[in-house]
Design an enzyme around this catalytic site. Structure first.
Site, PDB file in Angstrom:
ATOM      1  N   HIS A  22       8.290 -46.588  25.510  1.00  0.00           N
ATOM      2  CA  HIS A  22       7.517 -45.690  24.647  1.00  0.00           C
ATOM      3  C   HIS A  22       8.303 -45.342  23.387  1.00  0.00           C
ATOM      4  O   HIS A  22       7.788 -45.401  22.265  1.00  0.00           O
ATOM      5  CB  HIS A  22       7.150 -44.422  25.418  1.00  0.00           C
ATOM      6  CG  HIS A  22       6.452 -43.393  24.589  1.00  0.00           C
ATOM      7  ND1 HIS A  22       7.127 -42.405  23.893  1.00  0.00           N
ATOM      8  CD2 HIS A  22       5.138 -43.209  24.320  1.00  0.00           C
ATOM      9  CE1 HIS A  22       6.264 -41.658  23.242  1.00  0.00           C
ATOM     10  NE2 HIS A  22       5.051 -42.125  23.480  1.00  0.00           N
TER      11      HIS A  22
ATOM     12  N   LYS B 156      -9.089 -52.833  23.335  1.00  0.00           N
ATOM     13  CA  LYS B 156      -8.751 -53.428  24.629  1.00  0.00           C
ATOM     14  C   LYS B 156      -9.946 -54.165  25.222  1.00  0.00           C
ATOM     15  O   LYS B 156      -9.844 -55.314  25.651  1.00  0.00           O
ATOM     16  CB  LYS B 156      -8.249 -52.348  25.596  1.00  0.00           C
ATOM     17  CG  LYS B 156      -7.702 -52.898  26.912  1.00  0.00           C
ATOM     18  CD  LYS B 156      -7.402 -51.792  27.903  1.00  0.00           C
ATOM     19  CE  LYS B 156      -6.315 -50.876  27.435  1.00  0.00           C
ATOM     20  NZ  LYS B 156      -4.971 -51.485  27.544  1.00  0.00           N
TER      21      LYS B 156
ATOM     22  N   ASP C 267      -2.660 -30.682 -10.564  1.00  0.00           N
ATOM     23  CA  ASP C 267      -3.300 -29.469 -11.069  1.00  0.00           C
ATOM     24  C   ASP C 267      -4.819 -29.599 -11.066  1.00  0.00           C
ATOM     25  O   ASP C 267      -5.534 -28.608 -10.897  1.00  0.00           O
ATOM     26  CB  ASP C 267      -2.803 -29.154 -12.483  1.00  0.00           C
ATOM     27  CG  ASP C 267      -1.562 -28.272 -12.463  1.00  0.00           C
ATOM     28  OD1 ASP C 267      -1.158 -27.861 -11.360  1.00  0.00           O
ATOM     29  OD2 ASP C 267      -0.993 -28.003 -13.542  1.00  0.00           O
TER      30      ASP C 267
ATOM     31  N   SER D  12      -4.022 -39.209 -19.313  1.00  0.00           N
ATOM     32  CA  SER D  12      -3.329 -39.326 -18.039  1.00  0.00           C
ATOM     33  C   SER D  12      -3.855 -38.215 -17.139  1.00  0.00           C
ATOM     34  O   SER D  12      -3.745 -37.036 -17.491  1.00  0.00           O
ATOM     35  CB  SER D  12      -1.813 -39.185 -18.216  1.00  0.00           C
ATOM     36  OG  SER D  12      -1.157 -39.319 -16.979  1.00  0.00           O
TER      37      SER D  12
ATOM     38  N   TYR E 112      -3.370 -47.687 -15.081  1.00  0.00           N
ATOM     39  CA  TYR E 112      -2.110 -47.628 -14.358  1.00  0.00           C
ATOM     40  C   TYR E 112      -2.065 -46.386 -13.475  1.00  0.00           C
ATOM     41  O   TYR E 112      -2.831 -45.437 -13.661  1.00  0.00           O
ATOM     42  CB  TYR E 112      -0.910 -47.622 -15.323  1.00  0.00           C
ATOM     43  CG  TYR E 112      -0.771 -46.372 -16.163  1.00  0.00           C
ATOM     44  CD1 TYR E 112      -0.070 -45.257 -15.688  1.00  0.00           C
ATOM     45  CD2 TYR E 112      -1.324 -46.304 -17.442  1.00  0.00           C
ATOM     46  CE1 TYR E 112       0.059 -44.107 -16.456  1.00  0.00           C
ATOM     47  CE2 TYR E 112      -1.202 -45.156 -18.216  1.00  0.00           C
ATOM     48  CZ  TYR E 112      -0.510 -44.059 -17.721  1.00  0.00           C
ATOM     49  OH  TYR E 112      -0.387 -42.923 -18.471  1.00  0.00           O
TER      50      TYR E 112
ATOM     51  N   GLY F 163      -3.770 -35.666 -14.456  1.00  0.00           N
ATOM     52  CA  GLY F 163      -2.810 -34.918 -13.650  1.00  0.00           C
ATOM     53  C   GLY F 163      -3.505 -34.381 -12.417  1.00  0.00           C
ATOM     54  O   GLY F 163      -4.011 -33.261 -12.418  1.00  0.00           O
ATOM     55  N   THR F 164      -3.555 -35.215 -11.382  1.00  0.00           N
ATOM     56  CA  THR F 164      -4.403 -34.876 -10.229  1.00  0.00           C
ATOM     57  C   THR F 164      -3.835 -33.741  -9.379  1.00  0.00           C
ATOM     58  O   THR F 164      -4.565 -33.171  -8.572  1.00  0.00           O
ATOM     59  CB  THR F 164      -4.627 -36.122  -9.348  1.00  0.00           C
ATOM     60  OG1 THR F 164      -3.369 -36.710  -9.016  1.00  0.00           O
ATOM     61  CG2 THR F 164      -5.487 -37.136 -10.088  1.00  0.00           C
TER      62      THR F 164
ATOM     63  N   GLY G 184       0.076 -45.187  24.685  1.00  0.00           N
ATOM     64  CA  GLY G 184       0.569 -44.066  25.477  1.00  0.00           C
ATOM     65  C   GLY G 184      -0.092 -42.733  25.215  1.00  0.00           C
ATOM     66  O   GLY G 184       0.259 -41.729  25.831  1.00  0.00           O
TER      67      GLY G 184
ATOM     68  N   CYS H  53      -1.010 -39.582 -13.055  1.00  0.00           N
ATOM     69  CA  CYS H  53       0.415 -39.305 -12.848  1.00  0.00           C
ATOM     70  C   CYS H  53       0.662 -38.236 -11.799  1.00  0.00           C
ATOM     71  O   CYS H  53       1.787 -37.777 -11.630  1.00  0.00           O
ATOM     72  CB  CYS H  53       1.086 -38.909 -14.164  1.00  0.00           C
ATOM     73  SG  CYS H  53       0.362 -37.464 -14.950  1.00  0.00           S
TER      74      CYS H  53
ATOM     75  N   ARG I 189       5.815 -35.940 -21.345  1.00  0.00           N
ATOM     76  CA  ARG I 189       4.972 -34.746 -21.394  1.00  0.00           C
ATOM     77  C   ARG I 189       5.760 -33.614 -22.055  1.00  0.00           C
ATOM     78  O   ARG I 189       6.862 -33.275 -21.611  1.00  0.00           O
ATOM     79  CB  ARG I 189       4.543 -34.330 -19.988  1.00  0.00           C
ATOM     80  CG  ARG I 189       3.594 -33.131 -19.983  1.00  0.00           C
ATOM     81  CD  ARG I 189       3.087 -32.807 -18.599  1.00  0.00           C
ATOM     82  NE  ARG I 189       4.122 -32.203 -17.765  1.00  0.00           N
ATOM     83  CZ  ARG I 189       3.960 -31.913 -16.463  1.00  0.00           C
ATOM     84  NH1 ARG I 189       2.805 -32.186 -15.869  1.00  0.00           N
ATOM     85  NH2 ARG I 189       4.937 -31.363 -15.775  1.00  0.00           N
TER      86      ARG I 189
ATOM     87  N   MET J 162      -3.368 -41.858  25.568  1.00  0.00           N
ATOM     88  CA  MET J 162      -4.442 -41.461  26.483  1.00  0.00           C
ATOM     89  C   MET J 162      -4.088 -41.899  27.900  1.00  0.00           C
ATOM     90  O   MET J 162      -3.045 -42.475  28.144  1.00  0.00           O
ATOM     91  CB  MET J 162      -5.772 -42.040  26.007  1.00  0.00           C
ATOM     92  CG  MET J 162      -6.265 -41.371  24.730  1.00  0.00           C
ATOM     93  SD  MET J 162      -7.754 -42.115  24.084  1.00  0.00           S
ATOM     94  CE  MET J 162      -7.144 -43.697  23.526  1.00  0.00           C
TER      95      MET J 162
ATOM     96  N   ARG K 105       8.643 -35.259 -17.063  1.00  0.00           N
ATOM     97  CA  ARG K 105       8.375 -33.816 -17.097  1.00  0.00           C
ATOM     98  C   ARG K 105       9.546 -33.126 -17.774  1.00  0.00           C
ATOM     99  O   ARG K 105      10.579 -32.858 -17.149  1.00  0.00           O
ATOM    100  CB  ARG K 105       8.168 -33.302 -15.669  1.00  0.00           C
ATOM    101  CG  ARG K 105       6.946 -33.895 -14.991  1.00  0.00           C
ATOM    102  CD  ARG K 105       7.046 -33.907 -13.475  1.00  0.00           C
ATOM    103  NE  ARG K 105       8.027 -34.897 -13.015  1.00  0.00           N
ATOM    104  CZ  ARG K 105       8.036 -35.419 -11.791  1.00  0.00           C
ATOM    105  NH1 ARG K 105       7.130 -35.062 -10.907  1.00  0.00           N
ATOM    106  NH2 ARG K 105       8.966 -36.297 -11.448  1.00  0.00           N
TER     107      ARG K 105
ATOM    108  N   ARG L 235      -8.712 -47.609  32.378  1.00  0.00           N
ATOM    109  CA  ARG L 235      -7.856 -47.449  31.198  1.00  0.00           C
ATOM    110  C   ARG L 235      -8.701 -47.093  29.976  1.00  0.00           C
ATOM    111  O   ARG L 235      -9.867 -47.454  29.877  1.00  0.00           O
ATOM    112  CB  ARG L 235      -7.098 -48.747  30.892  1.00  0.00           C
ATOM    113  CG  ARG L 235      -6.032 -49.131  31.905  1.00  0.00           C
ATOM    114  CD  ARG L 235      -5.321 -50.384  31.436  1.00  0.00           C
ATOM    115  NE  ARG L 235      -4.125 -50.707  32.219  1.00  0.00           N
ATOM    116  CZ  ARG L 235      -4.101 -51.548  33.220  1.00  0.00           C
ATOM    117  NH1 ARG L 235      -5.207 -52.178  33.588  1.00  0.00           N
ATOM    118  NH2 ARG L 235      -2.979 -51.793  33.876  1.00  0.00           N
TER     119      ARG L 235
ATOM    120  N   ARG M 234      -3.339 -57.485  21.827  1.00  0.00           N
ATOM    121  CA  ARG M 234      -3.706 -56.714  20.637  1.00  0.00           C
ATOM    122  C   ARG M 234      -2.717 -57.067  19.538  1.00  0.00           C
ATOM    123  O   ARG M 234      -1.625 -57.581  19.809  1.00  0.00           O
ATOM    124  CB  ARG M 234      -3.652 -55.212  20.919  1.00  0.00           C
ATOM    125  CG  ARG M 234      -2.295 -54.701  21.373  1.00  0.00           C
ATOM    126  CD  ARG M 234      -2.364 -53.272  21.850  1.00  0.00           C
ATOM    127  NE  ARG M 234      -1.076 -52.839  22.411  1.00  0.00           N
ATOM    128  CZ  ARG M 234      -0.904 -51.726  23.097  1.00  0.00           C
ATOM    129  NH1 ARG M 234      -1.925 -50.910  23.314  1.00  0.00           N
ATOM    130  NH2 ARG M 234       0.278 -51.396  23.561  1.00  0.00           N
TER     131      ARG M 234
END
Length: 889
Positions: free
Chosen positions: A465, A26, A779, A774, A861, A776-777, A105, A841, A627, A107, A571, A96, A349
């Site tokens: 709002h 602002k 686990d 690949s 990928y 396996g994020t 809205g 994956c 898999r 604050m 899977r 403000r 804005r």
């Protein structure tokens, strides 16, 4: 000496738009508008650094702040020709908030600050309007007492309503000056009674009270919720803007309004917004009075558009609209006031918009030459594309309309009625689809709006709002359905002769504003030409391929429609839960003899072959990574006596014998137990069956379609090279046997999922026997952080809320820890085998922030759920552009 205060407007303008981190959005934009010659009432901004210092020093201000505020206030007085606190010609100011990103809205704001029983008489003289002056004073008391002194807002509303009843009037504008005087006295008495201290009359005390309240509101519950939902760091802080008041409520040549330079719902290039004659800013968004349209083109005969009521101010506003769009090169959200036919700009804005509008605006602005195609790609938040992928009402379905409001946020939603944000949250946590029904929403409702499928209000316009927040969240919203009566006490809504209670079903059409009784069926979305255009631009830029996680034909087809370039994770354990299969799986697991197990496995072979045939056919030559079985055993063991008896009967076994076998197979920690490649090593016939099914299906589809099918067989949960060596050798033996039987060969790959820290650390060794990795994020996050995704929900939110962790690591990748292992594994694997194919994956494959990290690592990928494919495509393009911006010119 640190500069804490920056002036804007008048003859002293110290800020610019690029200073938004310091001055907040602002403050930076007020200074920028003043710098380009727009009519901005003068004021000053207290920087975000003061907010940080305020919280770092036990809510104390820097020692030299007051002197800088006094100096800046003197400049405002000089520019306006008025004095703060002067009984004869008082300067009044607004106070403000202004964070570096818009938090509508969330604050607190105080208007008309500087009024007391002496200065209100000065306002009477300077304005010539006694009624206006005393109305302004009562507004100030109500707002200041609510924001700064924690007096409940309804205490003042009750007094006002009682006064109107006594006077026999319905509108605030009908209240006389004498009546306002009495109301002011009652307000002051309420403050004294509620707080035990008098309302502050000294303007300097008022000013510092308001400044403290704005800084304090940075940490209020609704602001904390909003920051959490929109990933805004608490460390950014807010600025405070103190600005000289201009009045939209001094008569019929005055007005206030909120408008957008383009339609925020559709993106159409029309001037869009609402205004009110003889009103202050909060009147427009609060829904107390019905706002009027800006343009005569959008007005009905009974409406009074600004274009005809205040034509000179409207034409000036049109000039400002065009100037601001060209200057900022983006759709703007504008707040303005007209005082005595003169236009003043209070804010601009970048406007919040729906995903459909964001697409259209980006595409149109690129076509208009305002921005480049690359900038258009970056203008659309990837996560917002989810809004385009939700269903709409089935046009053939029967429906019974009970009301109509304003189409404030598009889409369709059906759910059970709840009348409070808290009820919505409770019901949504139980898996219910819920519609939040309110007379009007307030910032305190934001958590319920987030949990709801849709929002229905009986008051408020397109810039209320409810409308603004729902559009930003992607929630369906119908606002201002004035024919509906809501009774919070009775927990009912009534529309004509129809009464619905809490728990009844209702359906909203955010595209038309229609409200329907009951549950109306929906249909899948149809994506616009703008969507295809933007996706095409993104695809031409991105480097990462985008695959999908899918094991059903339905998911695979959905992903293909959304542009998936193959399957990155099938899977197979998810394929075994069907009623025609689960019995064979349980027999396979419960068997203690090889021939029994072989019979069960042979029974599963045709199911698996048919599964893979369908997937290969749908993907039409695109890569498909399968898999091999990775079941935490507890998910497949027979549960309860009935299931145990069924398995015993099928196997011809004694129930007691199988009960003992089930007990022997039960594990204390199945996620770290006999699963993945460990199961394949113990029972190689399982993986041999799956390898056979994959290759037989690939051969069949290659012959049927002429597409070269190159299946990718992925062996899960490998921790050491020897595990992959053994399981790969067994799989290859099966593959070669199938080739010999069929008299044909085809290309195939065998790789592994890197989901254990040891695998990432020793990736160079594992790569010697892998054709691809690949990551396996899911686990990998669990095993790296020692967190169970199923159990961490009881404490993980507290970690994020208190800053122990920046984000939920299961939603956005832990870049330093888990991400560090991904980088290490990628580097180790490619050092051994430079051409090694690398993908991810886990769920992080659909998270834009994580995708940016995977781009920096150099993966080939990402793979994600079908409905996240467009998100990933756009995020992958933005990641490339982000990397380019970091490179030195």
């Amino acid at each position: 000496m640190t500069k804490w205060v920056y002036s804007f407007g008048g003859s002293h303008n110290e800020g610019r738009a690029e200073m938004r981190n310091l001055l907040g959005g602002k403050g930076a934009n007020l200074a920028e508008m003043a710098a380009i010659g727009l009519p901005v009432p003068p004021g000053f901004t207290i920087t975000t650094e003061v907010c940080s210092a305020f919280y770092d020093n036990d809510r104390n201000y820097p020692a030299d702040l007051k002197a800088q505020v006094d100096e800046a206030l003197a400049r405002v007085e000089a520019a306006m020709g008025l004095k703060f606190g002067d009984p004869s010609a008082p300067l009044l100011v607004s106070v403000r908030s202004g964070a570096r990103v818009s938090m509508p809205g969330m604050m607190d704001t105080v208007l008309n600050l500087g009024l007391n029983e002496k200065t209100v008489e000065g306002l009477v003289k300077s304005s010539g309007d006694e009624r206006f002056a005393w109305d302004s004073y009562r507004r100030f008391i109500q707002m200041y007492a609510s924001v700064v002194m924690d007096v409940a807002h309804h205490r003042f509303e009750d007094i006002l309503e009682d006064a109107k009843r006594a006077l026999g009037v319905f509108d605030d504008t009908e209240i006389t000056a004498d009546a306002w005087r009495g109301i002011v006295k009652s307000y002051l008495n309420v403050v004294q009674k509620e707080t035990g201290r008098p309302f502050p009359h000294e303007p300097q005390d008022q000013l510092w009270g308001a400044i403290g309240a704005v800084f304090g509101s940075w940490m209020n519950p609704r602001a904390n919720t909003y920051r959490k939902l929109h990933d805004i760091p608490a460390s950014w802080g807010t600025a405070v803007n103190v600005q000289s008041m201009v009045f939209g409520n001094m008569g019929n040549d005055c007005a206030t309004g909120v408008c957008f330079t383009r339609d925020p719902s559709t993106g159409e290039n029309i001037f869009y917004g609402e205004y009110l004659v003889n009103a202050q800013g909060e009147d427009v968004v609060a829904g107390i009075r019905t706002p009027q349209p800006m343009s005569a083109l959008k007005a009905t005969p009974e409406q009074s558009p600004m274009e005809t009521v205040l034509p000179e101010a409207y034409q000036e506003l049109c000039r400002v609209r065009e100037l601001l769009e060209k200057h900022y090169r983006d759709m703007q959200d504008i707040e303005f006031t007209v005082q005595s036919n003169r236009l003043y700009m209070l804010q601009t804005r970048s406007g919040k918009r729906t995903a459909a509008a964001a697409l259209k605006i980006a595409i149109d602005m690129a076509a208009e030459g305002l921005i480049t195609k690359e900038e258009a790609i970056q203008r659309v938040p990837p996560a917002s594309l989810d809004q385009l992928l939700h269903p709409t009402l089935d046009p053939k379905a029967e429906r019974r309309q009970i009301a109509r409001g304003l189409p404030a946020s598009p889409g369709a939603a059906t759910g059970i009625i709840a009348f409070s944000a808290e009820d919505v949250e409770d019901l949504a946590a139980k898996g219910e689809d819920v519609i939040l029904v309110r007379i009007e929403t307030s910032p305190e409702d934001v958590h319920g709006m987030h949990a709801a499928r849709g929002v229905l209000t009986t008051r408020g316009g397109m810039t209320s709002h409810a409308a603004v927040v729902a559009r930003g969240m992607g929630r369906v919203c119908v606002a201002g359905a004035g024919s509906i009566h809501v009774d919070y006490k009775a927990q009912t809504l009534t529309a004509g002769r129809e009464t619905l209670k809490a728990g009844d079903w209702v359906t909203l059409d955010g595209g038309t504003g229609a409200v329907y009784s009951g549950k109306v069926p929906t249909i899948p979305p149809t994506l616009s030409g703008d969507f295809s255009t933007l996706m095409g631009w993104a695809d031409s830029v991105r480097r990462l391929k985008v695959r999908t996680n899918a094991e059903t034909p339905e998911d695979a087809e959905t992903a293909r429609r959304f542009g998936a370039e193959g399957i990155g994770l099938c899977r197979t354990e998810h394929m075994f839960f069907g009623p025609d299969r689960i019995g064979h799986v349980r027999q396979m697991i419960m068997s203690t003899e090889q021939d029994e197990r072989a019979r069960a496995i042979d029974a599963l072979l045709p199911f698996q072959r048919d599964d893979f045939t369908q997937l290969f056919r749908i993907m039409a030559g695109l890569p498909v990574t399968v898999r091999l079985l990775d079941p935490p055993l507890h998910e497949f063991l027979p549960h309860g006596e009935h299931e145990l008896e069924e398995v015993a009967k099928a196997m011809g076994k004694n129930v007691e014998t199988l009960r003992a076998r089930r007990s022997a197979l039960s594990e204390a920690n199945p996620m770290l137990g006999h699963r993945g490649c460990r199961l394949g090593i113990s029972y190689p016939e399982i993986y041999n069956m799956q390898a056979r099914a994959i290759i037989e299906a690939a051969i069949a589809v290659s012959k049927e379609t002429g597409n070269a099918i190159v299946p990718e067989i992925m062996i899960p949960l490998v921790g050491v090279k020897t595990e992959l060596e053994r399981t790969r050798a067994a799989a290859e033996a099966t593959v070669q046997a199938v080739f010999k039987e069929k008299g044909v060969t085809l290309e195939y790959l065998i790789g592994t999922m890197i989901e254990l820290p040891r695998a990432a650390i020793t990736a160079g060794q594992i790569a010697e026997v892998a054709d691809f990795f690949s990551f396996g994020t899911n686990d990998l996050t669990q095993t790296t952080l020692g967190l169970s995704r199923d159990d961490a929900g009881s404490f993980l939110p507290h970690y994020v809320d208190t800053g122990l962790l920046p984000k939920d690591p299961f939603v956005s990748i832990d870049k330093e820890g888990v991400g560090g292992l991904v980088r290490l594994g990628a580097e180790g694997g490619r050092k051994t085998k430079p051409g090694l194919k690398l993908g991810v994956c886990g769920e992080h494959g659909g998270d834009p922030d994580s995708i940016s990290f995977f781009e920096s690592v150099g993966l080939d990928y990402v793979s994600c759920s079908p409905f996240r494919v467009p998100v990933a495509r756009l995020a992958a393009a933005q990641a490339v552009l982000k990397q380019r911006q970091k490179q030195p010119v």
